[in-house]
Design a protein around this motif. Structure first.
Motif, PDB file in Angstrom:
ATOM      1  N   GLY A  29      49.340  32.500  44.609  1.00 13.78           N
ATOM      2  CA  GLY A  29      50.443  32.670  43.688  1.00 13.78           C
ATOM      3  C   GLY A  29      50.073  32.735  42.224  1.00 13.78           C
ATOM      4  N   VAL A  30      48.823  32.449  41.872  1.00 12.80           N
ATOM      5  CA  VAL A  30      48.443  32.587  40.461  1.00 12.80           C
ATOM      6  C   VAL A  30      47.900  33.998  40.246  1.00 12.80           C
ATOM      7  CG1 VAL A  30      47.994  30.133  40.078  1.00 12.80           C
ATOM      8  CG2 VAL A  30      46.142  31.603  40.822  1.00 12.80           C
ATOM      9  N   PRO A  31      48.160  34.581  39.069  1.00 11.36           N
ATOM     10  CA  PRO A  31      47.677  35.947  38.806  1.00 11.36           C
ATOM     11  C   PRO A  31      46.144  36.010  38.835  1.00 11.36           C
ATOM     12  CG  PRO A  31      49.223  35.221  37.104  1.00 11.36           C
ATOM     13  CD  PRO A  31      48.913  34.038  37.953  1.00 11.36           C
ATOM     14  N   ILE A  32      45.638  37.171  39.179  1.00 12.08           N
ATOM     15  CA  ILE A  32      44.192  37.385  39.233  1.00 12.08           C
ATOM     16  C   ILE A  32      43.750  38.072  37.944  1.00 12.08           C
ATOM     17  CG2 ILE A  32      42.336  38.583  40.451  1.00 12.08           C
ATOM     18  CD1 ILE A  32      44.001  38.244  43.005  1.00 12.08           C
ATOM     19  N   LEU A  33      42.684  37.562  37.351  1.00 16.79           N
ATOM     20  CA  LEU A  33      42.144  38.162  36.132  1.00 16.79           C
ATOM     21  C   LEU A  33      41.550  39.530  36.442  1.00 16.79           C
ATOM     22  CD1 LEU A  33      40.312  35.085  34.597  1.00 16.79           C
ATOM     23  CD2 LEU A  33      42.253  36.257  33.605  1.00 16.79           C
ATOM     24  N   SER A  34      41.699  40.462  35.510  1.00 27.24           N
ATOM     25  CA  SER A  34      41.127  41.795  35.719  1.00 27.24           C
ATOM     26  C   SER A  34      39.600  41.743  35.712  1.00 27.24           C
ATOM     27  CB  SER A  34      41.641  42.775  34.661  1.00 27.24           C
ATOM     28  OG  SER A  34      41.277  42.342  33.373  1.00 27.24           O
ATOM     29  N   ARG A  35      39.032  40.844  34.911  1.00 28.36           N
ATOM     30  CA  ARG A  35      37.583  40.620  34.920  1.00 28.36           C
ATOM     31  C   ARG A  35      37.360  39.199  35.395  1.00 28.36           C
ATOM     32  NH1 ARG A  35      34.561  41.414  29.732  1.00 28.36           N
ATOM     33  NH2 ARG A  35      32.875  40.857  31.124  1.00 28.36           N
ATOM     34  N   GLY A  36      36.642  39.047  36.477  1.00 26.18           N
ATOM     35  CA  GLY A  36      36.466  37.742  37.092  1.00 26.18           C
ATOM     36  C   GLY A  36      35.304  36.936  36.560  1.00 26.18           C
ATOM     37  N   SER A  37      34.652  37.405  35.487  1.00 25.17           N
ATOM     38  CA  SER A  37      33.551  36.635  34.921  1.00 25.17           C
ATOM     39  C   SER A  37      33.518  36.794  33.403  1.00 25.17           C
ATOM     40  CB  SER A  37      32.210  37.048  35.528  1.00 25.17           C
ATOM     41  OG  SER A  37      31.883  38.362  35.163  1.00 25.17           O
ATOM     42  N   VAL A  38      32.915  35.791  32.766  1.00 26.04           N
ATOM     43  CA  VAL A  38      32.789  35.761  31.314  1.00 26.04           C
ATOM     44  C   VAL A  38      31.334  35.451  30.982  1.00 26.04           C
ATOM     45  CG1 VAL A  38      33.487  34.564  29.209  1.00 26.04           C
ATOM     46  CG2 VAL A  38      35.152  34.923  31.037  1.00 26.04           C
TER      47      VAL A  38
END
Length: 65
Positions: A29-38
């Protein structure tokens, strides 16, 4: 190293020439980040940027709702 932040798991690892933090949801239910890493020069910087991205994503999702 890993920590949780607002429904996400932040997992840090050393990456040349600095650090990488991967971000993934810890619950449905939480949105997914477009980029999964920083990537950042220090672990603290990478975590801070990941938290900013999560905050921005959650803020944008709330406005759209």
């Amino acid at each position: 190293m890993y920590t949780r932040y607002r429904g996400y798991i932040l997992q840090g690892q050393a990456a040349r020439p600095g650090w990488q933090v991967r971000v993934r949801p810890s619950r449905p239910g939480v949105p997914i980040l477009s980029r999964g890493s920083v990537d950042a020069p220090t672990l603290d910087d990478a975590i801070a940027e990941a938290e900013r991205r999560i905050d921005r994503l959650l803020w944008e999702a709330r406005i759209r709702a």
